[in-house]
Design a protein around this motif. Structure first.
Motif, PDB file in Angstrom:
ATOM      1  N   LEU A 245      42.993  18.409  25.806  1.00  0.00           N
ATOM      2  CA  LEU A 245      43.555  18.655  27.134  1.00  0.00           C
ATOM      3  C   LEU A 245      45.074  18.563  27.105  1.00  0.00           C
ATOM      4  O   LEU A 245      45.785  19.378  27.700  1.00  0.00           O
ATOM      5  N   PHE A 246      45.574  17.570  26.392  1.00  0.00           N
ATOM      6  CA  PHE A 246      47.016  17.349  26.255  1.00  0.00           C
ATOM      7  C   PHE A 246      47.668  18.527  25.536  1.00  0.00           C
ATOM      8  O   PHE A 246      48.701  19.048  25.971  1.00  0.00           O
ATOM      9  N   ALA A 247      47.056  18.969  24.432  1.00  0.00           N
ATOM     10  CA  ALA A 247      47.616  20.078  23.662  1.00  0.00           C
ATOM     11  C   ALA A 247      47.580  21.379  24.463  1.00  0.00           C
ATOM     12  O   ALA A 247      48.509  22.196  24.400  1.00  0.00           O
ATOM     13  N   ALA A 248      46.505  21.573  25.229  1.00  0.00           N
ATOM     14  CA  ALA A 248      46.388  22.790  26.032  1.00  0.00           C
ATOM     15  C   ALA A 248      47.482  22.885  27.085  1.00  0.00           C
ATOM     16  O   ALA A 248      47.863  23.991  27.501  1.00  0.00           O
ATOM     17  N   ALA A 249      48.008  21.729  27.496  1.00  0.00           N
ATOM     18  CA  ALA A 249      49.099  21.711  28.478  1.00  0.00           C
ATOM     19  C   ALA A 249      50.460  21.859  27.814  1.00  0.00           C
ATOM     20  O   ALA A 249      51.492  21.811  28.501  1.00  0.00           O
ATOM     21  N   GLY A 250      50.479  22.016  26.480  1.00  0.00           N
ATOM     22  CA  GLY A 250      51.742  22.168  25.757  1.00  0.00           C
ATOM     23  C   GLY A 250      52.259  20.889  25.145  1.00  0.00           C
ATOM     24  O   GLY A 250      53.381  20.861  24.617  1.00  0.00           O
ATOM     25  N   GLY A 251      51.465  19.827  25.184  1.00  0.00           N
ATOM     26  CA  GLY A 251      51.890  18.559  24.607  1.00  0.00           C
ATOM     27  C   GLY A 251      51.961  18.620  23.091  1.00  0.00           C
ATOM     28  O   GLY A 251      51.100  19.225  22.450  1.00  0.00           O
ATOM     29  N   GLU A 252      52.958  17.972  22.519  1.00  0.00           N
ATOM     30  CA  GLU A 252      53.169  17.992  21.074  1.00  0.00           C
ATOM     31  C   GLU A 252      52.291  16.936  20.405  1.00  0.00           C
ATOM     32  O   GLU A 252      52.240  15.782  20.849  1.00  0.00           O
ATOM     33  N   LEU A 253      51.600  17.346  19.342  1.00  0.00           N
ATOM     34  CA  LEU A 253      50.751  16.437  18.584  1.00  0.00           C
ATOM     35  C   LEU A 253      51.487  15.926  17.352  1.00  0.00           C
ATOM     36  O   LEU A 253      52.391  16.578  16.826  1.00  0.00           O
ATOM     37  N   GLY A 254      51.061  14.739  16.876  1.00  0.00           N
ATOM     38  CA  GLY A 254      51.706  14.130  15.728  1.00  0.00           C
ATOM     39  C   GLY A 254      50.711  13.684  14.680  1.00  0.00           C
ATOM     40  O   GLY A 254      49.794  14.432  14.318  1.00  0.00           O
ATOM     41  N   VAL A 255      50.849  12.466  14.212  1.00  0.00           N
ATOM     42  CA  VAL A 255      50.026  11.929  13.132  1.00  0.00           C
ATOM     43  C   VAL A 255      48.548  12.003  13.505  1.00  0.00           C
ATOM     44  O   VAL A 255      48.147  11.599  14.598  1.00  0.00           O
ATOM     45  N   ALA A 256      47.742  12.544  12.590  1.00  0.00           N
ATOM     46  CA  ALA A 256      46.286  12.621  12.745  1.00  0.00           C
ATOM     47  C   ALA A 256      45.846  13.395  13.986  1.00  0.00           C
ATOM     48  O   ALA A 256      44.724  13.238  14.462  1.00  0.00           O
ATOM     49  N   GLY A 257      46.730  14.238  14.521  1.00  0.00           N
ATOM     50  CA  GLY A 257      46.392  14.998  15.714  1.00  0.00           C
ATOM     51  C   GLY A 257      46.497  14.205  17.002  1.00  0.00           C
ATOM     52  O   GLY A 257      46.019  14.661  18.049  1.00  0.00           O
ATOM     53  N   ALA A 258      47.117  13.029  16.938  1.00  0.00           N
ATOM     54  CA  ALA A 258      47.302  12.211  18.136  1.00  0.00           C
ATOM     55  C   ALA A 258      48.499  12.723  18.933  1.00  0.00           C
ATOM     56  O   ALA A 258      49.363  13.442  18.409  1.00  0.00           O
ATOM     57  N   ALA A 259      48.567  12.351  20.195  1.00  0.00           N
ATOM     58  CA  ALA A 259      49.705  12.721  21.032  1.00  0.00           C
ATOM     59  C   ALA A 259      50.971  12.095  20.466  1.00  0.00           C
ATOM     60  O   ALA A 259      51.028  10.880  20.250  1.00  0.00           O
TER      61      ALA A 259
END
Length: 443
Positions: A245-259
């Motif tokens: 949901l976070f990524a779909a809103a354009g949020g940047e992901l980091g280590v292990a695919g976490a926010a």
């Protein structure tokens, strides 16, 4: 001021409570898609053993306590979209099917993690389980006491399934553990792993490593080491942060695919914090973000996110974690804090390793033995990490070393600690002091 929090378990409820504590007039809406309030997930395997103890005993707080704090806590309400420009969350009421939008001034993303599932034939049967939440724990428990299984295959040999193996064995259910990796507990050193393997052999458990699982056919699990009979299966092969949901809103992901978060737990989305198992975690010894999803970390991050929302103009950084973790396996306590050997090698740190076996008590019955492993920097003697395994008082000794790590102590200082002594609790020279003095000779 209005804050919407997506996820109402550890980090989410901690953030909500902190906001209401510091700003009682603030509006806080918590969207929790499940039907359970905040609970202690780490207690789920142990709850199985106690037939008459409801899983609700794992609740950290009761619903009326939460709402009594002025929190608008909505169970069975799933966030299905985030519009960061309009600062709105799209919500689905799972009980009525109604969709609506909830506006916010601040957003806390605290959706936790989910277990990795095996998409293999037969692994969607009703006797295949993963400890994902309390609903799944209810299903496991109901199955255990209604069907009285005699055998189980545990896919994965991490913390969860070792705890499950302990519980099932004590319920007279024969567990067989299989793992794809060549070694169990890869974050632990060989000297600690040796003790766990000895316990597995002592308890007569069957363990297979470097195993490929192909399918489940009825009550047989077909693997590269042959077919294994199983009245039930528990899969625990890892977890992933819930960040779709976070990524779909354009949020940047980091280590292990976490926010991805900064030191204040702010994300790339405006006025949006992330905390808990869906977010990165700053590791103090590494000086950068990592990912180690544990309950205490989620609670700390949630509290800080809530506090930083109230004090947005004077935010405080997350102090970080020291990667401290502990779990039980029969009469063994197994724990770690600080950097492990893999991380030490990756960081190219020159270190000394000390392994010490010692009694846990003085001349008093009921004690045990423990093994302490210290990692310290050559030359300075600075403590870099520690691991422990043994009976009796192990976890609290691990906490002493976690405190020493937080304080940046060296083994020279550690060796001078004034630790308590009485025969029911420790020998004259505590195992920590014995290990520290051994390290002093080598650094």
């Amino acid at each position: 001021m209005k804050t919407v929090i997506i996820g109402g378990i550890a980090a989410g409820l901690s953030a909500a409570s902190q906001i209401k504590r510091q700003a009682p007039d603030a509006t806080v809406v918590v969207l929790e898609k499940g039907g359970d309030v905040s609970y202690a997930a780490c207690g789920m395997p142990y709850n199985l053993f106690y037939r008459d103890t409801p899983v609700e005993d794992l609740y950290a707080l009761r619903f009326d306590t939460i709402t009594g704090r002025g929190i608008d806590y909505r169970l069975h309400h799933e966030a299905i979209g985030i519009d960061p420009q309009r600062q709105e969350v799209s919500v689905l009421d799972l009980r009525t099917g109604r969709e609506y939008r909830e506006s916010y001034d601040f957003l806390v993303y605290a959706t936790g993690n989910r277990p990795i599932k095996l998409s293999l034939p037969g692994f969607d049967d009703d006797n295949v389980f993963a400890f994902r939440n309390l609903d799944e724990t209810r299903q496991v428990k109901a199955y255990l006491y209604a069907k009285a299984p005699k055998s189980a295959v545990l896919v994965g040999a991490g913390y969860t399934n070792l705890e499950v193996a302990d519980v099932l064995s004590n319920m007279k259910i024969r567990p067989v553990i299989v793992d794809k990796a060549p070694k169990i507990l890869p974050a632990f050193c060989d000297e600690l792993r040796e003790k766990v393997l000895e316990k597995i052999a002592e308890k007569g458990l069957e363990l297979h490593t470097e195993v490929d699982v192909m399918e489940k056919a009825g009550n047989l699990v077909r693997t590269s080491v042959g077919d294994i009979a199983a009245d039930m299966v528990v899969t625990a092969i890892g977890i992933r942060p819930c960040t779709e949901l976070f990524a779909a809103a354009g949020g940047e992901l980091g280590v292990a695919g976490a926010a991805r978060v900064d030191r204040f737990l702010l994300t790339s989305l405006s006025n949006t914090f992330a905390a808990g198992d869906c977010a990165e975690h700053y590791v103090r010894q590494l000086g950068r973000n990592g990912y180690m999803p544990l309950g205490p970390v989620a609670n700390k991050q949630g509290r800080l996110a809530g506090s930083n929302i109230i004090g947005y103009d004077n935010m405080k950084p997350f102090p970080g974690i020291d990667q401290t973790a502990v779990f039980k396996f029969f009469d063994l306590t197994i724990g770690t804090t600080g950097l492990n050997e893999r991380q030490l090698a990756e960081e190219k740190l020159v270190y000394v390793k000390v392994v010490v076996d010692n009694a846990t008590r003085g001349t008093f019955p009921g004690g045990g033995t423990m093994r302490i492993i210290l990692f310290c920097q050559r030359g300075s003697g600075r403590l870099l990490g520690a691991q422990m395994v043994g009976q009796d008082v192990v976890a609290k000794r691990l906490d002493v070393l976690a405190t020493a790590l937080y304080a940046g102590m060296s083994v020279f200082e550690l060796a001078e600690l004034d630790l308590s002594y009485a025969p029911p609790y420790a020998p004259v020279r505590d195992p920590i002091l014995v290990a520290a003095n051994q390290a002093v000779k080598l650094v």
